[in-house]
Design a protein around this motif. Structure first.
Motif, PDB file in Angstrom:
ATOM      1  N   PRO A 151       8.958   2.984  -0.005  1.00 51.89           N
ATOM      2  CA  PRO A 151       7.499   3.084  -0.085  1.00 51.89           C
ATOM      3  C   PRO A 151       6.845   3.817   1.075  1.00 51.89           C
ATOM      4  O   PRO A 151       5.701   4.244   0.966  1.00 51.89           O
ATOM      5  CB  PRO A 151       7.053   1.612  -0.136  1.00 51.89           C
ATOM      6  CG  PRO A 151       8.186   0.827   0.446  1.00 51.89           C
ATOM      7  CD  PRO A 151       9.425   1.584   0.095  1.00 51.89           C
ATOM      8  N   GLN A 152       7.571   3.988   2.195  1.00 57.07           N
ATOM      9  CA  GLN A 152       6.991   4.753   3.295  1.00 57.07           C
ATOM     10  C   GLN A 152       7.027   6.251   3.025  1.00 57.07           C
ATOM     11  O   GLN A 152       6.253   7.016   3.604  1.00 57.07           O
ATOM     12  CB  GLN A 152       7.729   4.455   4.611  1.00 57.07           C
ATOM     13  CG  GLN A 152       7.512   3.056   5.149  1.00 57.07           C
ATOM     14  CD  GLN A 152       8.286   2.001   4.362  1.00 57.07           C
ATOM     15  OE1 GLN A 152       9.371   2.283   3.848  1.00 57.07           O
ATOM     16  NE2 GLN A 152       7.733   0.812   4.264  1.00 57.07           N
TER      17      GLN A 152
ATOM     18  N   PRO B 253      -4.580   7.206  -1.584  1.00 57.49           N
ATOM     19  CA  PRO B 253      -3.806   6.647  -0.466  1.00 57.49           C
ATOM     20  C   PRO B 253      -3.980   5.145  -0.262  1.00 57.49           C
ATOM     21  O   PRO B 253      -3.115   4.498   0.333  1.00 57.49           O
ATOM     22  CB  PRO B 253      -4.328   7.417   0.746  1.00 57.49           C
ATOM     23  CG  PRO B 253      -5.702   7.872   0.347  1.00 57.49           C
ATOM     24  CD  PRO B 253      -5.625   8.134  -1.122  1.00 57.49           C
ATOM     25  N   ASP B 254      -5.068   4.571  -0.756  1.00 54.17           N
ATOM     26  CA  ASP B 254      -5.331   3.149  -0.514  1.00 54.17           C
ATOM     27  C   ASP B 254      -4.866   2.250  -1.656  1.00 54.17           C
ATOM     28  O   ASP B 254      -4.967   1.025  -1.562  1.00 54.17           O
ATOM     29  CB  ASP B 254      -6.829   2.924  -0.280  1.00 54.17           C
ATOM     30  CG  ASP B 254      -7.333   3.687   0.925  1.00 54.17           C
ATOM     31  OD1 ASP B 254      -6.604   3.728   1.942  1.00 54.17           O
ATOM     32  OD2 ASP B 254      -8.436   4.267   0.866  1.00 54.17           O
ATOM     33  N   SER B 255      -4.372   2.839  -2.718  1.00 55.92           N
ATOM     34  CA  SER B 255      -3.876   2.066  -3.855  1.00 55.92           C
ATOM     35  C   SER B 255      -2.412   1.717  -3.638  1.00 55.92           C
ATOM     36  O   SER B 255      -1.830   2.038  -2.608  1.00 55.92           O
ATOM     37  CB  SER B 255      -4.065   2.856  -5.145  1.00 55.92           C
ATOM     38  OG  SER B 255      -5.427   3.147  -5.359  1.00 55.92           O
TER      39      SER B 255
ATOM     40  N   ARG C  34       0.848  -1.206   0.000  1.00 58.58           N
ATOM     41  CA  ARG C  34       0.000   0.000   0.000  1.00 58.58           C
ATOM     42  C   ARG C  34       0.881   1.254   0.000  1.00 58.58           C
ATOM     43  O   ARG C  34       1.075   1.913   1.005  1.00 58.58           O
ATOM     44  CB  ARG C  34      -0.925  -0.024   1.210  1.00 58.58           C
ATOM     45  CG  ARG C  34      -1.940   1.097   1.252  1.00 58.58           C
ATOM     46  CD  ARG C  34      -2.906   0.885   2.415  1.00 58.58           C
ATOM     47  NE  ARG C  34      -3.708   2.068   2.673  1.00 58.58           N
ATOM     48  CZ  ARG C  34      -3.409   3.014   3.565  1.00 58.58           C
ATOM     49  NH1 ARG C  34      -2.289   2.892   4.289  1.00 58.58           N
ATOM     50  NH2 ARG C  34      -4.190   4.053   3.736  1.00 58.58           N
ATOM     51  N   THR C  35       1.408   1.547  -1.172  1.00 58.91           N
ATOM     52  CA  THR C  35       2.284   2.711  -1.327  1.00 58.91           C
ATOM     53  C   THR C  35       1.515   3.996  -1.565  1.00 58.91           C
ATOM     54  O   THR C  35       2.038   5.086  -1.378  1.00 58.91           O
ATOM     55  CB  THR C  35       3.220   2.507  -2.531  1.00 58.91           C
ATOM     56  OG1 THR C  35       2.429   2.434  -3.731  1.00 58.91           O
ATOM     57  CG2 THR C  35       4.030   1.227  -2.400  1.00 58.91           C
TER      58      THR C  35
ATOM     59  N   ASN D 266      11.338   2.213  -4.062  1.00 56.10           N
ATOM     60  CA  ASN D 266      12.304   1.140  -3.843  1.00 56.10           C
ATOM     61  C   ASN D 266      11.669   0.037  -2.993  1.00 56.10           C
ATOM     62  O   ASN D 266      11.900  -0.063  -1.789  1.00 56.10           O
ATOM     63  CB  ASN D 266      13.551   1.713  -3.166  1.00 56.10           C
ATOM     64  CG  ASN D 266      14.618   0.675  -2.923  1.00 56.10           C
ATOM     65  OD1 ASN D 266      14.708  -0.326  -3.634  1.00 56.10           O
ATOM     66  ND2 ASN D 266      15.429   0.900  -1.896  1.00 56.10           N
ATOM     67  N   ILE D 267      10.877  -0.816  -3.637  1.00 53.87           N
ATOM     68  CA  ILE D 267      10.161  -1.886  -2.942  1.00 53.87           C
ATOM     69  C   ILE D 267      11.039  -3.126  -2.850  1.00 53.87           C
ATOM     70  O   ILE D 267      11.656  -3.539  -3.828  1.00 53.87           O
ATOM     71  CB  ILE D 267       8.850  -2.222  -3.685  1.00 53.87           C
ATOM     72  CG1 ILE D 267       7.904  -1.006  -3.655  1.00 53.87           C
ATOM     73  CG2 ILE D 267       8.163  -3.429  -3.055  1.00 53.87           C
ATOM     74  CD1 ILE D 267       6.675  -1.174  -4.512  1.00 53.87           C
TER      75      ILE D 267
END
Length: 371
Positions: free
Chosen positions: A227-228, A145-147, A90-91, A245-246
């Protein structure tokens, strides 16, 4: 004599895997076949990551499909247990918009109409929240925000594994129009192989293009590109998108413009110098802190494009028991759960045909309208 299976699904990519899953859930005896295996490196469903975003400009049909698909992906991952939790990241999704941006403005209206949670951010808010982005001529943005991001290859493999657990038979084999298939109905969900299997019918209606993807290294200890801190983002004015950067794979960047024609079986999966140069130029413009970043990985995948980007989900015009499912057109991965659900309902006689998915609407001349 009864057939061994009610339905054979050819192709264990995201469309085929979810179709097999839903058909089995409906009680059908299902055979799933793939030439190279689920999530393989030749498939459009291969690769590490794919966005799942809800914005589609004015195209409410795809926003609603993505909205339901996100729910279904998350339900499957929860059902599979803690080991599958990382298959959705959830990025958030950030849209970069110009001053007069008809696509993003229409997207705002659609998101509001269907009840999607979003934020409209002005330039000052964008600068404050995402200082690592050089916004250039971006004036405002939309944040979903939820995607976020689906871990594509592993997610497809998880769908196939779950389908097999509930009774779908799987076989790895090459299928052609000369292959004998012992089933009442056959679904060809073969992505870039569809025009090869049905050249006379689809050879000029589905165009397979070569697409290059790059992963760039981030500075050591720098979390601004994780991702944060950084959402996945899209700039359709420049036809470029990027992922943070996942899983420490690097910052992903790809140019979304359609590439040259490509053969999924024989095409070399090596990026071009021209493609890397273009990616670096855009990276330097949009993420200046990564201007000199090393390329860690690269990938050549493909889109299978219909004339305007709408999916192809229809019966073969000469064979009542054969279904054609494909034309993901570079945006299809996220929709796998709903595409499979739709195909299963159509085969089961409970679905309502969507005219935009029909074979009759596919043209020989490309004019991309769905992004």
């Amino acid at each position: 004599m009864a057939k061994s299976h009610d339905v054979a699904v050819i192709g264990a990519g995201v469309f085929g895997a979810w179709t097999a899953y839903w058909l089995r859930r409906a009680g059908a005896k299902v055979l799933l076949v793939d030439a190279y295996g689920p999530g393989n490196s030749r498939a459009s469903s291969g690769g590490e990551s794919r966005m799942i975003r809800l914005g589609y400009g004015p195209d409410e049909i795809y926003t609603r499909m993505a909205q339901r698909s996100l729910v279904l992906w998350k339900e499957l991952f929860e059902e599979l247990g803690p080991h599958a939790a990382s298959l959705f990241q959830r990025t958030g999704i950030l849209w970069l918009a110009r001053e007069r941006d008809a696509y993003c403005e229409a997207g705002l209206s659609t998101l509001e109409h269907v009840g999607v949670r979003f934020e409209r951010l002005d330039r000052d808010e964008l600068d404050h929240r995402f200082p690592q982005i050089d916004l250039g001529n971006t004036v405002w943005g939309i944040l979903e925000p939820d995607s976020g991001v689906l871990m594509a290859r592993r997610a497809v493999q998880a769908v196939v594994a779950r389908a097999r657990e509930i009774g779908v038979d799987y076989r790895q084999d090459r299928v052609t129009t000369e292959t004998t298939i012992d089933a009442d109905r056959v679904v060809f969900a073969c992505g870039p192989w569809l025009p090869k299997i049905f050249p006379e019918l689809l050879g000029e209606l589905i165009h397979v293009t070569r697409q290059e993807v790059f992963f760039f290294g981030v500075p050591p200890g720098d979390e601004r590109f994780g991702p944060q801190a950084l959402p996945a983002w899209i700039d359709f004015n420049d036809l470029v998108y990027g992922l943070p950067n996942i899983e420490a794979r690097g910052f992903k960047l790809a140019i979304d413009a359609h590439g040259p024609e490509f053969d999924p079986d024989t095409g070399e999966r090596v990026v071009t110098d021209e493609g890397l140069t273009a990616a670096r130029a855009y990276l330097a413009k949009r993420m200046p802190l990564l201007a000199g970043a090393p390329m860690l990985e690269s990938r050549v995948c493909q889109y299978e494009n219909t004339s305007n980007g709408d999916f192809l989900i229809d019966k073969h015009p000469e064979h009542e028991n054969v279904w054609l499912v494909g034309g993901g057109s570079g945006h299809g991965f996220k929709h796998g759960p709903v595409v499979g659900e739709y195909v299963a309902a159509m085969i089961g006689g409970t679905g309502t045909p969507e005219p935009r998915f029909s074979l009759a609407t596919k043209q020989r001349v490309q004019s991309r309208q769905v992004y």
